[in-house]
Design an enzyme around this catalytic site. Structure first.
Site, short mmCIF file in Angstrom:
data_model
loop_
_atom_site.label_atom_id
_atom_site.label_comp_id
_atom_site.label_asym_id
_atom_site.label_seq_id
_atom_site.Cartn_x
_atom_site.Cartn_y
_atom_site.Cartn_z
CE LYS A 136 -2.93 0.81 3.61
NZ LYS A 136 -2.77 2.21 4.09
CB SER A 137 3.80 2.31 2.01
OG SER A 137 3.21 2.24 3.27
CB SER A 181 5.17 10.25 11.27
OG SER A 181 4.34 10.30 10.12
NE ARG A 213 -5.33 8.62 10.97
CZ ARG A 213 -4.69 7.80 10.14
NH1 ARG A 213 -5.33 7.27 9.11
NH2 ARG A 213 -3.43 7.52 10.35
NE ARG A 269 -5.03 0.33 13.02
CZ ARG A 269 -4.36 0.47 11.89
NH1 ARG A 269 -3.03 0.58 11.92
NH2 ARG A 269 -4.98 0.51 10.73
NE ARG A 290 6.27 6.49 0.83
CZ ARG A 290 5.42 6.29 1.85
NH1 ARG A 290 4.29 5.63 1.63
NH2 ARG A 290 5.69 6.74 3.06
CG ASP A 321 0.59 0.19 9.51
OD1 ASP A 321 0.19 1.04 10.31
OD2 ASP A 321 0.99 0.47 8.36
CE LYS A 358 -0.19 4.64 12.87
NZ LYS A 358 0.56 5.35 11.84
C1 S3P Z 1 2.60 4.88 6.22
C2 S3P Z 1 3.24 5.19 7.37
C3 S3P Z 1 2.74 4.80 8.70
C4 S3P Z 1 1.71 3.70 8.64
C5 S3P Z 1 0.71 3.93 7.55
C6 S3P Z 1 1.38 4.06 6.19
C7 S3P Z 1 3.16 5.38 4.95
O1 S3P Z 1 2.18 5.95 9.29
O2 S3P Z 1 1.05 3.55 9.85
O3 S3P Z 1 -0.21 2.84 7.49
O4 S3P Z 1 2.79 4.87 3.88
O5 S3P Z 1 3.99 6.28 5.01
P1 S3P Z 1 3.13 6.98 10.09
O6 S3P Z 1 4.41 7.01 9.40
O7 S3P Z 1 2.47 8.31 10.05
O8 S3P Z 1 3.22 6.38 11.46
#
Ligand code: S3P
Length: 440
Positions: free
Chosen positions: A29-30, A172, A128, A356, A34, A325, A352
């Protein structure tokens, strides 16, 4: 194991005899978010192979289109024609749905480029914290307004940004990425993000693939990431590995259901993301990595897991970003283990998709597990026993899937309310689980 979906968005999951087979999980997903965002900013064509087709990434696609990218969506490949840094003023609000990554990263990417834009999201996302990105972006000169509680809706109007050095006050990757992306739109100088604790580095790796210069160095034991302003990205081809955060649900399932032997192929093994594998191994899980290789700047490999008996462990603050996560599913592993597991320094979990810490502790208690909430984490006294009953996902995909895995060893069936949240990151979860689980 029966996974029965009712009209009212409740599933009922019961025990499995074993988990076995060889499977592939959906794309990361990340990395998908991007790749869409950078493809939008780049000049020329970007192809994204193995992208995650799930609600969160669909939000990023819709927003990238509103900002001027042309995107052709195929089942396994995205073809993106970028706008070469010249984003267009969106003709509608930018609805990020449930996706914090979409809101924070696009905000950073367009704050210095767009004449006017409004970001919003679903009720969870609109509660959030956004100050963590609004404040540093404003310090760079961005003109951003948010609600007085620091949440979306957020408006952005055009202003020229200036480069800056920023030390992350929270670990983060979303904040880091937002600032680096904003740094690209400055005219001169270098924007430097200093991170005291390493967070996922997909943005840095992908920027390199899009031919942006990113300079990474250590100073005073802290990682510095520097980008020069005014760089134009060049379209590229991105290969998205399987999401280790999705794989974690199946890994824990196979680790705790006796007699299991499961292999998950093509999983992203970037070391900023594999904390859960180390924790599970520390708990006694039988996990082996195979075919480990590098593809398009990311480490990837196959994971084999066989069931074994697990013991409790301590998860400390420094480890949290590498498994942030995975704490809900690791909590299920902790309940299935013998002994005490503590999680500390995980207060980020409270902001989140839902809180959680409360969601997981409350759900485990409903299932008869000795679980205790702490301000910054939780304590679980595991004895391998999980009962049955009704739990709630609180509309959070990872909470829903964690309880489905808990149900595989529960004495009675587990009903999970607000199940459809799984579509946020892993729409094929039920199908995959049914394919590998033998019903009892
Ligand atoms: C993510 C970073 C994390 C993660 C999120 C996806 C990302 O959040 O919890 O599900 O894609 O950069 P944080 O970096 O804000 O903790």
């Amino acid at each position: 194991m029966i996974l029965h979906h009712s009209e009212s968005d409740i599933v009922s999951v019961s025990r499995a005899r074993q988990i076995s087979g060889t499977v592939r999980v959906p794309g990361d997903k990340s990395i998908t978010h991007r790749a869409i965002l950078l493809g939008m900013l780049a000049e020329g064509r970007t192809t994204v192979e193995g992208w995650l087709d799930a609600a969160d990434c669909r939000s990023s696609i819709a927003i990238a289109k509103l900002l001027g990218a042309q995107i052709e969506v195929e089942p396994d490949v995205l073809h993106i024609d970028g706008c070469g840094g010249q984003v267009t003023e969106p003709s509608d609000v930018l609805d990020c749905g449930n996706s914090g990554t979409t809101m924070r990263l696009f905000l950073g990417a367009i704050a210095g480029r767009v004449p006017y834009a409004v970001f919003t999201g679903d009720p969870s996302l609109r509660s959030r914290p956004m100050r963590r990105v609004v404040q540093p972006l404003s310090a760079m000169g961005a003109s951003i307004h948010q609600r007085s509680n620091g949440c979306a809706p957020i408006t952005v109007t055009r202003s020229d940004l200036e480069s800056m050095t920023y030390r992350l006050p929270v670990a983060s990757a979303q904040v880091k990425s937002a600032i680096l992306l904003a740094g690209l739109s400055t005219q001169t100088g270098h924007t430097v993000v200093v991170e005291p604790i390493l967070t996922r580095d997909h943005t840095e790796r992908l920027l390199d693939g899009f031919q942006a210069k990113v300079n990474i160095y250590e100073e005073n034991c802290e990682r510095h990431i520097a980008v020069r302003g005014g760089q134009t990205l060049q379209g590229t081809s991105v290969h998205v590995p399987g999401d280790v955060s999705s794989a974690a649900f199946l890994l824990v399932a196979a680790a705790i259901v006796p007699g299991s032997d499961l292999t998950i192929v093509g999983v992203g093994l970037n070391e900023t993301r594999t904390g859960a594998l180390s924790v599970l191994q520390r708990m006694g899980a039988d996990i082996q990595l195979k075919n480990v290789r590098e593809i398009a700047g990311e480490r990837i490999g196959d994971i084999r897991v066989r069931s074994s008996s697990l013991s409790g462990t301590n998860i400390e603050a420094e480890e949290i970003p590498s498994l942030v996560d995975e704490i809900p599913i690791l909590s299920v592993a902790a309940a299935a283990a013998h002994g005490t597991t503590t999680v500390r320094g995980a207060q980020e979990l409270r902001v989140k998709e839902t809180d959680r810490i409360t969601a997981i502790v409350h759900g485990l208690q409903q299932l008869g597990v000795d679980a205790l909430e702490q301000p910054d984490g939780l304590i679980i006294h595991g004895n391998g026993m999980i009962g049955g009953g009704r739990v709630d996902s609180y509309h959070d995909h990872r909470i829903a899937m964690s309880f489905a895995v808990a149900a595989l060893i529960a004495r009675h069936s587990v009903e999970i309310a607000h199940w459809s949240a799984v579509d946020i990151s892993f729409p094929t979860f039920s199908t995959l689980l049914k394919a590998v689980a033998d019903p009892e």
